[in-house]
Write an enzyme that holds these catalytic residues in place. Structure first.
Site, PDB file in Angstrom:
ATOM      1  N   ASP A  40     -10.632   2.864  10.987  1.00 54.97           N
ATOM      2  CA  ASP A  40     -10.568   2.533   9.555  1.00 54.97           C
ATOM      3  C   ASP A  40     -11.185   1.156   9.310  1.00 54.97           C
ATOM      4  O   ASP A  40     -10.604   0.312   8.632  1.00 54.97           O
ATOM      5  CB  ASP A  40      -9.129   2.569   9.063  1.00 54.97           C
ATOM      6  CG  ASP A  40      -9.040   2.710   7.538  1.00 54.97           C
ATOM      7  OD1 ASP A  40     -10.055   3.116   6.919  1.00 54.97           O
ATOM      8  OD2 ASP A  40      -7.982   2.431   6.964  1.00 54.97           O
ATOM      9  N   GLY A  66       0.833  -1.187   0.000  1.00 55.88           N
ATOM     10  CA  GLY A  66       0.000   0.000   0.000  1.00 55.88           C
ATOM     11  C   GLY A  66       0.864   1.232   0.000  1.00 55.88           C
ATOM     12  O   GLY A  66       2.055   1.180  -0.320  1.00 55.88           O
ATOM     13  N   GLY A  67       0.254   2.368   0.370  1.00 54.48           N
ATOM     14  CA  GLY A  67       0.979   3.622   0.284  1.00 54.48           C
ATOM     15  C   GLY A  67       2.140   3.733   1.245  1.00 54.48           C
ATOM     16  O   GLY A  67       3.072   4.493   0.994  1.00 54.48           O
ATOM     17  N   MET A  68       2.123   3.003   2.358  1.00 52.47           N
ATOM     18  CA  MET A  68       3.156   3.170   3.374  1.00 52.47           C
ATOM     19  C   MET A  68       3.879   1.889   3.724  1.00 52.47           C
ATOM     20  O   MET A  68       4.782   1.910   4.564  1.00 52.47           O
ATOM     21  CB  MET A  68       2.522   3.749   4.654  1.00 52.47           C
ATOM     22  CG  MET A  68       2.089   5.187   4.504  1.00 52.47           C
ATOM     23  SD  MET A  68       1.012   5.753   5.834  1.00 52.47           S
ATOM     24  CE  MET A  68       1.637   4.894   7.252  1.00 52.47           C
ATOM     25  N   GLY A  69       3.515   0.764   3.154  1.00 55.74           N
ATOM     26  CA  GLY A  69       4.192  -0.456   3.546  1.00 55.74           C
ATOM     27  C   GLY A  69       3.987  -1.587   2.578  1.00 55.74           C
ATOM     28  O   GLY A  69       3.036  -1.591   1.794  1.00 55.74           O
ATOM     29  N   VAL A  75       3.834  -5.845   2.691  1.00 63.97           N
ATOM     30  CA  VAL A  75       3.722  -7.000   3.573  1.00 63.97           C
ATOM     31  C   VAL A  75       4.291  -8.222   2.858  1.00 63.97           C
ATOM     32  O   VAL A  75       3.944  -8.505   1.711  1.00 63.97           O
ATOM     33  CB  VAL A  75       2.262  -7.251   3.992  1.00 63.97           C
ATOM     34  CG1 VAL A  75       2.141  -8.539   4.790  1.00 63.97           C
ATOM     35  CG2 VAL A  75       1.753  -6.082   4.820  1.00 63.97           C
ATOM     36  N   LYS A  91       5.651  -6.711   7.909  1.00 62.32           N
ATOM     37  CA  LYS A  91       5.334  -5.459   7.217  1.00 62.32           C
ATOM     38  C   LYS A  91       6.580  -4.591   7.146  1.00 62.32           C
ATOM     39  O   LYS A  91       7.136  -4.173   8.168  1.00 62.32           O
ATOM     40  CB  LYS A  91       4.214  -4.723   7.938  1.00 62.32           C
ATOM     41  CG  LYS A  91       3.865  -3.386   7.266  1.00 62.32           C
ATOM     42  CD  LYS A  91       2.701  -2.693   7.940  1.00 62.32           C
ATOM     43  CE  LYS A  91       1.396  -3.394   7.617  1.00 62.32           C
ATOM     44  NZ  LYS A  91       0.235  -2.637   8.156  1.00 62.32           N
TER      45      LYS A  91
END
Length: 547
Positions: free
Chosen positions: A187, A70-73, A75, A90
């Site tokens: 979220d 995703g945008g920040m990590g 996995v 992650k």
């Protein structure tokens, strides 16, 4: 914290990270949602296909294959070589051009993500094993949940009401555990719900969770989360609470049964506007307790949403609906339980009666018994309203409202389902208080008097336009004259008129007091049949003292 499952979020959904699931060809036996373990190629081949595969993290976690990003990590599926088990790892992935402050905030958010999940001991929360710091960056090591996200499953079709309720119960349990620990998830959405093997459901991605007592990392003037699942109070910048997570659960359940979020629009501003102002259409696939839970959770006002215990009761009823039970007794003349007329003959007593006796009893019932009375349906209760000198049958769980005696001297009570779609009202106009002679001469006259008001003024304390459709008729109540009227109309909302229908029952006592029992419900859609059923049962079981 996502460790498997879900499609990557677009620009309209600035969530922490949402991950693309593996897509092998065959499902795991016994689980329609899960996907089997990926076949791991030799290390050299894996490294050639995926840069970074084969790398050893913190001296023990060997990266095998990417599960998603995703945008920040990113996995990874990895192997913990110390204890010889597969885990999900992650990897923080932050662009180098970000200012140092934002990079530091991102790393701190990942540490909080690990702390938030690690402090929760619940089977529906992904387990965190370790946080490995490599070159100042936190790598989160967590259990590997084999399966896929609810979001991925919904790309293939909607869920049944029972399955949606089952999944909702597990997510609710995770939220209850989080809220008890002072954590707000913030979220909750289908991509953050994993469907694992053996019917396991796991809530993931605590990356933007708020932990009680810790400072806020959200940038000033902005918000984080997925717009179509964010509660209205968060959009308005108000302090969120557990009810905000429950709103998101309501949207998830709506999407699971209807196939789409009710607030999704083409861009973020339009989506947020719909969250604040749009009234979703009642769910068409979800019925009964599940529909009641969904509609209750989607109240704009968090104070009007059901709490976790109330939601659990509704979801349990939807996940395991009671089987129909055979009738155990037959009402005949006399005084029965619950304030309704009738005595009951059990199955054993009936078995001992001859055919002639049975026929005579049935004939007596048809001739003498109250024509309105009948067995109360499953899930209904009789409510004694002493101030109205009557007993009213209502579905269990409907919310009771009575006049504020400081400002309202009227005699009435209303019962409303959690969604606000169906309400039952009983009013009493006392003859002794009718100084203006507003009570008509009879139940039928009262009905037609109301009918004329429908046509002349277009007003019945409702958002009703002129000239609604009416169906007045004269009936009877326990040997006395009564009347009924069914009114169909469209609300006068110019932008979004909705069909409504209500049924009124009128009865004037020998002493001159006028009773009106009104049931209002949607005129079209999933709630219409239910509303008509509620109206028929409420009228049939009305018990006015002294009649």
């Amino acid at each position: 914290m996502s460790n498997n499952g879900g499609a990557r979020s677009g620009a309209d959904e600035p969530t922490s990270f949402v991950l693309q699931p593996p897509n092998p060809p065959e499902p795991v036996p016994g689980n329609p949602y899960a996907t089997p373990t990926q076949v791991v190629p030799p290390r050299s081949a894996a490294a050639a296909e995926e840069p970074g595969a084969g790398r050893l993290i913190a001296g023990r976690y060997r990266l095998i294959a990417r599960l998603g990003h995703g945008g920040m990590g990113t996995v990874w599926r990895a192997k913990d070589e110390t204890v010889d088990r597969e885990v999900a790892v992650k990897e923080p992935r932050v662009p180098d051009h970000l200012p140092e402050r934002e990079r530091a905030n991102t790393f701190e958010r990942m540490r909080r993500e690990a702390r938030a999940a690690a402090r929760l001991d619940h089977p529906a929360v992904v387990g965190v094993h370790d946080v490995a710091v490599v070159e100042g960056r936190p790598w989160i090591v967590m259990e590997l949940v084999r399966g896929r996200s609810l979001g991925a499953a919904l790309q293939e079709g909607t869920l049944s009401a029972r399955e949606a309720a089952r999944i909702g119960l597990e997510v609710l349990g995770a939220l209850e555990a989080a809220h008890a620990a002072g954590i707000l998830h913030r979220d909750v959405k289908p991509d953050n719900v994993l469907l694992g093997r053996y019917d396991r459901v796991v809530l993931t991605d605590f990356g933007i969770a708020r932990i009680e007592g810790e400072t806020n990392l959200t940038d000033t003037g902005g918000f984080v989360g997925s717009p179509e699942y964010i509660a209205p109070e968060r959009v308005l910048g108000q302090r969120p609470g557990p009810a905000s997570d429950l709103w998101s659960l309501g949207v998830v359940l709506y999407a699971a049964t209807e196939g789409v979020s009710p607030f999704r629009r083409s861009n973020t501003p339009a989506t947020l506007q719909s969250v604040l102002n749009a009234t979703p259409a009642p769910p068409a696939s979800a019925r009964g307790p599940l529909a009641e839970a969904i509609n209750g959770l989607l109240h704009k006002d968090p104070a009007r949403r059901p709490n976790a215990a109330q939601v659990r009761a509704l979801l349990e009823a939807a996940a395991d609906p009671p089987a129909g039970r055979p009738t155990q007794s037959v009402p005949v003349t006399g005084r029965g339980d619950g304030g309704r007329r009738g005595v009951r003959l059990g199955r054993t007593a009936w078995a001992g009666l001859g055919a002639a006796v049975v026929a005579a009893a049935v004939t007596a019932y048809l001739v003498i018994a109250d024509p309105f009375a009948g067995p109360l349906p499953e899930g209904w209760k009789v409510r004694q309203e002493k101030g109205l000198a009557a007993a009213l049958a209502v579905p269990d769980g409907y919310q009771r409202t009575v006049p504020d005696r400081k400002t309202d001297q009227g005699h009435w009570v209303t019962y409303t389902d959690w969604s606000g779609s169906i309400w039952i009202g009983l009013t009493l106009d006392r003859k002794a208080e009718d100084t203006g002679s507003t009570i008509a001469g009879s139940a039928a006259a009262e009905m037609y008097d109301d009918d004329s008001r429908f046509k002349d003024s277009g007003s019945y304390d409702l958002d009703m336009p002129e000239n609604p459709d009416t169906d007045p008729k004269v009936t009877a109540y326990r040997g006395g004259k009564a009347a009924e009227n069914t009114v169909a109309y469209d609300t006068d909302d110019t932008e979004n008129p909705r069909p409504r229908e209500f049924r009124i029952f009128y009865y004037k006592t020998s002493g001159g007091d006028m009773y009106k029992l009104t049931v209002s419900y949607p005129g079209k859609g999933d709630f219409t049949d239910r509303g008509r059923e509620v109206a028929g049962t409420a009228i049939a079981n009305l018990d006015i003292d002294g009649t």
